[in-house]
Design a protein around this motif. Sequence first.
Motif, PDB file in Angstrom:
ATOM      1  N   ALA A   9     106.758  49.605  18.640  1.00 28.90           N
ATOM      2  CA  ALA A   9     105.826  49.275  17.575  1.00 28.90           C
ATOM      3  C   ALA A   9     106.530  48.776  16.325  1.00 28.90           C
ATOM      4  N   LEU A  10     107.423  49.551  15.760  1.00 27.57           N
ATOM      5  CA  LEU A  10     108.108  49.166  14.537  1.00 27.57           C
ATOM      6  C   LEU A  10     109.605  49.125  14.771  1.00 27.57           C
ATOM      7  N   VAL A  11     110.343  48.518  13.841  1.00 24.19           N
ATOM      8  CA  VAL A  11     111.762  48.318  14.032  1.00 24.19           C
ATOM      9  C   VAL A  11     112.581  49.061  13.006  1.00 24.19           C
TER      10      VAL A  11
ATOM     11  N   GLY B 216     123.942  53.141  25.165  1.00 25.59           N
ATOM     12  CA  GLY B 216     123.140  51.974  25.508  1.00 25.59           C
ATOM     13  C   GLY B 216     122.059  51.734  24.466  1.00 25.59           C
ATOM     14  N   VAL B 217     121.943  50.479  24.019  1.00 25.21           N
ATOM     15  CA  VAL B 217     120.938  50.102  23.024  1.00 25.21           C
ATOM     16  C   VAL B 217     120.324  48.777  23.451  1.00 25.21           C
ATOM     17  N   TRP B 218     118.987  48.697  23.414  1.00 30.80           N
ATOM     18  CA  TRP B 218     118.269  47.469  23.724  1.00 30.80           C
ATOM     19  C   TRP B 218     117.422  47.104  22.516  1.00 30.80           C
ATOM     20  N   SER B 219     117.334  45.815  22.210  1.00 32.32           N
ATOM     21  CA  SER B 219     116.370  45.358  21.204  1.00 32.32           C
ATOM     22  C   SER B 219     115.449  44.348  21.877  1.00 32.32           C
ATOM     23  N   PHE B 220     114.170  44.363  21.452  1.00 35.14           N
ATOM     24  CA  PHE B 220     113.148  43.546  22.078  1.00 35.14           C
ATOM     25  C   PHE B 220     112.294  42.846  21.026  1.00 35.14           C
ATOM     26  N   ASP B 221     111.811  41.655  21.364  1.00 41.85           N
ATOM     27  CA  ASP B 221     110.769  40.998  20.593  1.00 41.85           C
ATOM     28  C   ASP B 221     109.440  41.384  21.224  1.00 41.85           C
ATOM     29  N   LEU B 222     108.537  41.929  20.437  1.00 41.30           N
ATOM     30  CA  LEU B 222     107.218  42.355  20.895  1.00 41.30           C
ATOM     31  C   LEU B 222     106.186  41.382  20.353  1.00 41.30           C
ATOM     32  N   GLU B 223     105.483  40.687  21.261  1.00 41.20           N
ATOM     33  CA  GLU B 223     104.449  39.716  20.899  1.00 41.20           C
ATOM     34  C   GLU B 223     103.085  40.323  21.190  1.00 41.20           C
ATOM     35  N   THR B 224     102.260  40.455  20.150  1.00 45.01           N
ATOM     36  CA  THR B 224     100.927  41.032  20.320  1.00 45.01           C
ATOM     37  C   THR B 224      99.832  39.980  20.295  1.00 45.01           C
ATOM     38  N   GLY B 225     100.186  38.744  19.932  1.00 42.50           N
ATOM     39  CA  GLY B 225      99.186  37.702  19.775  1.00 42.50           C
ATOM     40  C   GLY B 225      98.678  37.615  18.351  1.00 42.50           C
TER      41      GLY B 225
ATOM     42  N   VAL C 264     107.384  41.384  16.625  1.00 37.62           N
ATOM     43  CA  VAL C 264     107.901  42.595  15.997  1.00 37.62           C
ATOM     44  C   VAL C 264     109.138  43.002  16.784  1.00 37.62           C
ATOM     45  N   LEU C 265     110.151  43.477  16.100  1.00 41.35           N
ATOM     46  CA  LEU C 265     111.377  43.915  16.766  1.00 41.35           C
ATOM     47  C   LEU C 265     111.256  45.380  17.148  1.00 41.35           C
ATOM     48  N   GLY C 266     111.569  45.694  18.374  1.00 43.74           N
ATOM     49  CA  GLY C 266     111.577  47.071  18.859  1.00 43.74           C
ATOM     50  C   GLY C 266     112.961  47.432  19.356  1.00 43.74           C
ATOM     51  N   VAL C 267     113.321  48.701  19.241  1.00 44.85           N
ATOM     52  CA  VAL C 267     114.649  49.159  19.633  1.00 44.85           C
ATOM     53  C   VAL C 267     114.529  50.402  20.500  1.00 44.85           C
ATOM     54  N   MET C 268     115.321  50.454  21.571  1.00 40.66           N
ATOM     55  CA  MET C 268     115.446  51.636  22.420  1.00 40.66           C
ATOM     56  C   MET C 268     116.915  52.000  22.480  1.00 40.66           C
ATOM     57  N   ARG C 269     117.193  53.301  22.442  1.00 41.96           N
ATOM     58  CA  ARG C 269     118.578  53.777  22.423  1.00 41.96           C
ATOM     59  C   ARG C 269     118.711  55.025  23.299  1.00 41.96           C
ATOM     60  N   VAL C 270     119.764  55.062  24.128  1.00 37.38           N
ATOM     61  CA  VAL C 270     120.046  56.278  24.884  1.00 37.38           C
ATOM     62  C   VAL C 270     120.542  57.308  23.875  1.00 37.38           C
ATOM     63  N   GLU C 271     119.782  58.377  23.740  1.00 33.96           N
ATOM     64  CA  GLU C 271     120.106  59.404  22.753  1.00 33.96           C
ATOM     65  C   GLU C 271     120.998  60.501  23.328  1.00 33.96           C
ATOM     66  N   SER C 272     120.763  60.850  24.599  1.00 37.56           N
ATOM     67  CA  SER C 272     121.607  61.880  25.209  1.00 37.56           C
ATOM     68  C   SER C 272     121.604  61.735  26.718  1.00 37.56           C
ATOM     69  N   VAL C 273     122.699  62.170  27.315  1.00 38.96           N
ATOM     70  CA  VAL C 273     122.838  62.234  28.765  1.00 38.96           C
ATOM     71  C   VAL C 273     123.338  63.635  29.079  1.00 38.96           C
ATOM     72  N   ASP C 274     122.558  64.391  29.856  1.00 36.72           N
ATOM     73  CA  ASP C 274     122.909  65.763  30.205  1.00 36.72           C
ATOM     74  C   ASP C 274     122.705  65.930  31.708  1.00 36.72           C
ATOM     75  N   GLY C 275     123.778  65.721  32.465  1.00 39.01           N
ATOM     76  CA  GLY C 275     123.665  65.777  33.922  1.00 39.01           C
ATOM     77  C   GLY C 275     122.807  64.638  34.414  1.00 39.01           C
ATOM     78  N   ILE C 276     121.696  64.978  35.110  1.00 40.04           N
ATOM     79  CA  ILE C 276     120.811  63.935  35.627  1.00 40.04           C
ATOM     80  C   ILE C 276     119.756  63.513  34.605  1.00 40.04           C
TER      81      ILE C 276
ATOM     82  N   VAL D  28     100.041  41.862  25.733  1.00 37.68           N
ATOM     83  CA  VAL D  28     101.195  42.144  24.895  1.00 37.68           C
ATOM     84  C   VAL D  28     102.423  41.853  25.749  1.00 37.68           C
ATOM     85  N   SER D  29     103.423  41.182  25.168  1.00 34.42           N
ATOM     86  CA  SER D  29     104.638  40.918  25.939  1.00 34.42           C
ATOM     87  C   SER D  29     105.862  41.356  25.157  1.00 34.42           C
ATOM     88  N   VAL D  30     106.880  41.729  25.912  1.00 33.68           N
ATOM     89  CA  VAL D  30     108.146  42.192  25.362  1.00 33.68           C
ATOM     90  C   VAL D  30     109.249  41.391  26.039  1.00 33.68           C
TER      91      VAL D  30
END
Length: 187
Positions: free
Chosen positions: A8-10, A38-47, A52-64, A174-176
């Motif tokens: 939604a927001l960046v 790992g970090v991904w950034s995306f362009d979010l098109e709502t029409g 809008v720029l969106g960001v996803m980030r791996v925050e933690s890895v604990d085993g599986i 909506v597309s990303v």
Amino acid sequence: MKALPLLALVLVACGGAQATGSSEVLSAHGLYPMEMGGVWSFDLETGFGPPVLGVMRVESVDGIQVTIRNNGDQVSTYERRPEGIFHLESDSWLLRDPIAVGEGWPSAGGRRAQIHSIDAQASTPAGDFTGCVDVEETGGEDGRVIHTIYCTGRGMVEQTASMTMETTGSVAAVSVKLRGYMVTEEL
């Protein structure tokens, strides 16, 4: 990934990615690299308005278990199981092996995911991708149809969600699209 409803927001943009296909054997774990940093950034098109720029980030890895934060506030937890990648909050599969055309699995929101192509292409701000996997999710409570393209070593590079509005009969979509992906070293 169930990223579409979560973007939604960046807060932050990340670096660009080189676009390449892959000749590796396709697997759920290879299609969605969930490594620390790992970090991904995306362009979010709502029409409506500019992307809008969106960001996803791996925050933690604990085993599986892997925790991914979207836009700094929404957290999703996944398990890297032998059969694929399981989304704990929705009690459903994100990706499930074997990765082959026609294979399917129960997905979030009562939808069913099915692999439509293992040689999909996507053109994004991060580059052109080939040899990717196109997964379509249909059915479910809200009637959304979701197409997601995953590429080996990159994760989700493109996603489109659409639904027909009951009151008007019009289709809302909506597309990303991937803007960049990188793995950073944690400080």
